[in-house]
Every structure is written in structure tokens, then in C-alpha cells.
Enzyme design. Structure first.
Site, mmCIF file in Angstrom:
data_model
loop_
_atom_site.group_PDB
_atom_site.id
_atom_site.type_symbol
_atom_site.label_atom_id
_atom_site.label_comp_id
_atom_site.label_asym_id
_atom_site.label_seq_id
_atom_site.Cartn_x
_atom_site.Cartn_y
_atom_site.Cartn_z
ATOM 1 N N SER A 201 0.039 5.227 -8.567
ATOM 2 C CA SER A 201 -0.265 3.843 -8.918
ATOM 3 C C SER A 201 0.156 3.444 -10.322
ATOM 4 O O SER A 201 0.319 2.259 -10.589
ATOM 5 C CB SER A 201 -1.752 3.555 -8.708
ATOM 6 O OG SER A 201 -2.547 4.517 -9.343
ATOM 7 N N HIS A 229 -0.496 1.933 -2.073
ATOM 8 C CA HIS A 229 0.634 1.151 -2.594
ATOM 9 C C HIS A 229 1.893 1.327 -1.740
ATOM 10 O O HIS A 229 2.967 0.855 -2.124
ATOM 11 C CB HIS A 229 0.951 1.554 -4.038
ATOM 12 C CG HIS A 229 -0.170 1.283 -4.978
ATOM 13 N ND1 HIS A 229 -0.369 0.049 -5.576
ATOM 14 C CD2 HIS A 229 -1.183 2.075 -5.406
ATOM 15 C CE1 HIS A 229 -1.447 0.112 -6.339
ATOM 16 N NE2 HIS A 229 -1.959 1.322 -6.257
ATOM 17 N N LYS A 259 -4.007 -4.653 -0.942
ATOM 18 C CA LYS A 259 -2.777 -4.792 -1.746
ATOM 19 C C LYS A 259 -1.752 -5.612 -0.952
ATOM 20 O O LYS A 259 -1.907 -6.825 -0.888
ATOM 21 C CB LYS A 259 -2.318 -3.413 -2.188
ATOM 22 C CG LYS A 259 -3.453 -2.712 -2.991
ATOM 23 C CD LYS A 259 -3.031 -1.477 -3.671
ATOM 24 C CE LYS A 259 -4.224 -0.675 -4.199
ATOM 25 N NZ LYS A 259 -5.034 -1.324 -5.205
HETATM 26 C C1 LIG Z 1 -3.796 4.824 -4.999
HETATM 27 C C2 LIG Z 1 -5.008 3.964 -4.799
HETATM 28 N N1 LIG Z 1 -5.897 4.345 -3.869
HETATM 29 C C3 LIG Z 1 -7.002 3.610 -3.644
HETATM 30 C C4 LIG Z 1 -7.250 2.457 -4.341
HETATM 31 C C5 LIG Z 1 -8.508 1.701 -4.061
HETATM 32 O O1 LIG Z 1 -8.252 0.675 -3.148
HETATM 33 P P1 LIG Z 1 -9.195 -0.614 -3.114
HETATM 34 O O2 LIG Z 1 -8.773 -1.496 -4.224
HETATM 35 O O3 LIG Z 1 -8.966 -1.205 -1.769
HETATM 36 O O4 LIG Z 1 -10.580 -0.129 -3.308
HETATM 37 C C6 LIG Z 1 -6.339 2.031 -5.306
HETATM 38 C C7 LIG Z 1 -6.491 0.799 -6.116
HETATM 39 O O5 LIG Z 1 -7.314 0.038 -6.164
HETATM 40 C C8 LIG Z 1 -5.182 2.797 -5.546
HETATM 41 O O6 LIG Z 1 -4.298 2.438 -6.465
#
Ligand SMILES: Cc1ncc(COP(=O)(O)O)c(C=O)c1O
Length: 411
Positions: A201, A229, A259
Site C-alpha cells: 500500500s 489495492h 477502494k
Molecule cells: C493492504 C490493505 N489491506 C487492508 C486495508 C483495510 O481495508 P479497509 O479500508 O476496507 O478497512 C487497507 C487499507 O485501508 C490496505 O491498504
């Protein structure tokens, strides 16, 4: 109540953060998420629109009239909230429909949704692994994976970022140790789980799924990837790493609806039995109120839109190529990103903050990412692109970034 203790403790932490330029404040956007927005600058309303190069809404689906209409209709049909946990009264028709569509989209037998991607990671890892297990985790995995590992109480072995040789070495070492320590006859069979972001990320690079699969099969490990992502971004039709590499799927694929799909929620896709297991054992699925059915219906509609508009995914990929090449032509140290995330490394925390603030003054929203989100001294501008950015906008943004960076000699 001991308010002095609380005041002293919180003051101390906040002052340290200020000294280290890691103090965080909320910024307010006064328009919906889209490529053009208005974000308050220094607490004042923005006088004109800014170009958003910072969104996770990669396909720019959050503000499309027909999709908003579909979610508004779902509120009229299903009400404002679910009223219960999934296993009590909260499970409504849209939840089932969304999960069926997600399974189809990911080419898996079944899927389960969670209220957030964070909860999907935490609830899945802590359900799959316990005290006697070992989890091999990439050094740059997302916080929700790290928290899931902590909650599981498994032994965590962190391998060097995207370094398959280091991963294999770590597994071999753990196996050798396990042979040395004969388990007691009553011990549960030890599991080994490899877990990784699919797209990292903060760096935007991809996990090496074919090699991860090979290692997992060789050493009898489970493999879990987090496609937060990658969904809607990677692969010709946005189906993620397996589509991109033309290989098998991981045993457990996590994703988020927040996302590219531009709603809220997380999911896991995989074999039917895995999904049944999670419905029975995942605490962040069981002990929480189900997502609002209107959200599930909206996510389903957005997912169907994504499935019927693969040209948006292609447009996003072309934008990324164009933007990276433009920055590279200007001599900036920017990778040819395979995802929609483009890190522009600055190094110093305060310098990255300053560059981001100056870009905002000029009408470009590109956040500075600092410690502890990334390692100390690795502060960066983190640009992320949308399918709807135009070439002309990306050219203008390139000029502004280069001017801000050159004028301060950051890079
Ligand atoms: C790699 C990754 N996994 C999980 C999440 C968590 O997802 P959510 O925003 O839907 O809680 C994020 C970012 O928020 C992320 O960048």
C-alpha cells in the site's frame, strides 16, 4: 477518575509526535470523492477545485449518478441499518447477492463479506491460526494483517520485503527447529501460513504470486494474499494477481470493497469450506452488526459496473504508465509502478510534509506519508491515480511536482 494521569500521558505522546513531525490532523473534504475536489486548506474553505491524486477510489466510481441512485434506492428498499449480526437477524438478501457476485468475480467457490477490509484481515488470520502456528509475514504488510497476526498469538516470522529467498530460508529454518522440538502427542498439528499484501500500500509494488505459490506448495504452507489495492486495478479486467500472472489463486484471498469498488466492506474469497469455517469462527464476522444492506446492494451494483466496464481498468493502467514515464523523464526517482500507487520518495519527514503542503496550495492533493506508516527516513509523496484523470491533468501535475521538489532540492 485520574484525569492528571490521562492528561500527562496524552500530552507527552502528542508533543513527541509534534517534535518528530508525525503529528496527525484530519483534513476535511467538502465535496464527494472524485478526481476534482475541494479540501479545506489551513482550516479555510478551498476557493477553487483541486486535482485529487490521493484516492483509493481508483476507478472513480464513488460519485457516478447511476451508482449513487442505485444505493439511494437500496436505502428506500432496505432501510438505513441491518439491525443485527449476520448470524442473528442482520443477514439480508443483498448480503447474499453480493457474496455470490464476489465469488464469481474472483473465480472462487464462495465469498464472505466483513464490515471493513481491516476486519476481514484481522478476523481471518486470527481464525485460521493459533498459538501453536507460525505465520510468515512480509515486512511491509498492512497494519490490519499485523494486527490479525498479533490477535492470533501465533509465532510471527517477518521476511524481507518481497524477498522470496529470505522467505524460503525462514521457512526452512522454522521446519528445522520444529523437527528438533518433538511435539507432544496431544499437540495440535502446527500450521504455517504465508501472508502478504498483493499490492503493497505504500510502495505500489506487487507480491510475486507464482513464486509464493511454489514455496507454499513445496513446504506445505497455507497462502493468504490481501488484494485491497489489486481488486479493480491489477489484471486485464481487474480481477487481481492471479489474472495478472495467469496463475492459480492463493488459498485465501482477502479484498476490500472500499477502494476501487468505492463502497465499504471487506471480503474473503476461496473454497466453500473455508467460507463456512469463517462464518463459524471469525470473531470480527460474528460479533458485530452486519453492514447496512443498502451498502451491500450498493457494493454489488458498483462491482457489476466494474465487471461491465473493463475499459476503466485499462484506462487506469494507461494513466499510471503515462504518469510514471513523465516523472521519470524529469529525472525523479520513481518506479514504473505496476499498480495505481506511485511513491515519490523524499526521505525527511518535515520535507515531505512541506512538499505536500506546497502542492496543495497549487491545487494538487498528494499526501505525505511518514513514519510510522513507513520506515523513518522513507517519507514520501504517495500519488495514486484514477481512471478518469486526463493526460493534460497528469502533465500539469508532473510539472507542479517537479517544480516543488526542485525548488527545495529534496531529491
Ligand atoms: C493492504 C490493505 N489491506 C487492508 C486495508 C483495510 O481495508 P479497509 O479500508 O476496507 O478497512 C487497507 C487499507 O485501508 C490496505 O491498504
Amino acid at each position: 477518575m485520574n484525569s492528571k494521569l490521562l492528561d500527562d500521558f496524552t500530552k507527552d505522546v502528542l508533543e513527541t509526535a509534534k517534535r518528530n513531525s508525525t503529528y496527525r490532523t484530519l483534513r476535511t473534504m467538502e465535496t464527494p470523492e472524485s478526481s476534482h475536489v475541494k479540501i479545506c486548506v489551513a482550516g479555510a474553505h478551498a476557493s477553487s477545485e483541486q486535482l485529487l491524486l490521493a484516492s483509493n477510489s481508483y476507478l472513480d466510481l464513488a460519485n457516478i449518478p447511476e451508482l449513487k441512485q442505485a444505493m439511494a434506492q437500496a436505502v428506500l428498499d432496505w432501510g438505513t441499518g441491518s439491525g443485527g449480526a449476520r448470524l442473528t437477524t442482520g443477514n439480508k438478501t443483498p448480503h447474499n447477492e453480493l457474496e455470490n457476485e464476489l465469488a464469481k468475480f474472483k473465480g472462487e467457490e464462495a465469498a464472505i463479506t466483513f464490515n471493513t477490509g481491516y476486519m476481514a484481515n484481522v478476523g481471518t488470520i486470527s481464525a485460521l491460526c493459533g498459538k501453536s502456528d507460525i505465520i510468515f509475514s512480509d515486512a511491509l504488510n498492512h497494519a490490519s494483517i499485523i494486527d490479525g497476526i498479533r490477535l492470533s498469538r501465533a509465532t510471527c516470522v517477518v521476511y524481507k520485503h518481497n524477498d522470496m529467498i529470505d522467505l524460503e530460508r525462514a521457512i526452512q529454518e522454522s521446519k528445522a527447529k520444529a523437527i528438533g522440538n518433538e511435539p507432544s502427542p496431544n499437540a495440535t498439528k502446527q500450521k504455517m501460513l504465508i501472508v502478504t499484501d498483493a499490492v503493497f500500500s505504500m510502495d505500489g509494488d506487487l507480491a510475486n504470486l507464482p513464486e509464493l505459490l511454489r514455496i507454499a506448495r513445496t513446504y506445505n504452507c497455507l497462502l493468504m494474499i490481501d488484494e485491497a489495492h489489486a481488486t479493480g486495478v491489477i489484471g486485464q479486467t481487474g480481477r487481481g494477481l492471479a489474472e495478472h500472472y495467469g496463475c492459480e489463486h492463493a488459498d485465501v484471498t482477502v479484498g476490500t470493497l472500499s477502494k476501487a469498488i468505492a463502497c465499504e466492506g471487506g471480503f474473503v474469497a476461496g473454497k466453500k469450506q473455508l467460507i463456512e469455517f469463517l462464518k463459524n469462527k471469525s470473531r470480527s464476522f460474528i460479533f458485530t452488526t452486519a453492514m447496512a444492506p443498502a451498502m451491500a446492494a450498493g457494493a454489488l451494483r458498483n462491482l457489476q459496473f466494474l465487471e461491465s466496464h473493463p475499459e476503466r481498468v485499462l484506462q487506469l493502467q494507461e494513466n499510471v504508465k503515462f504518469f510514471c514515464e513523465a516523472l521519470q523523464r524529469e529525472g525523479l526517482n520513481v518506479p514504473q509502478s505496476p499498480s495505481a500507487i506511485i511513491p515519490i520518495i523524499i526521505g525527511d519527514e518535515a520535507a515531505a510534509l512541506n512538499a505536500s503542503a506546497r502542492l496543495l496550495e497549487r491545487g494538487y492533493v498528494i499526501p505525505a506519508i511518514r513514519y510510522p506508516t513507513v520506515a523513518k527516513g522513507q517519507a514520501r509523496l504517495r500519488a495514486s491515480l484514477m481512471a478518469t484523470h486526463t493526460r493534460e491533468e497528469l502533465e500539469r501535475a508532473t510539472t507542479a511536482i517537479v517544480q516543488v521538489i526542485r525548488s527545495t532540492n529534496y531529491v
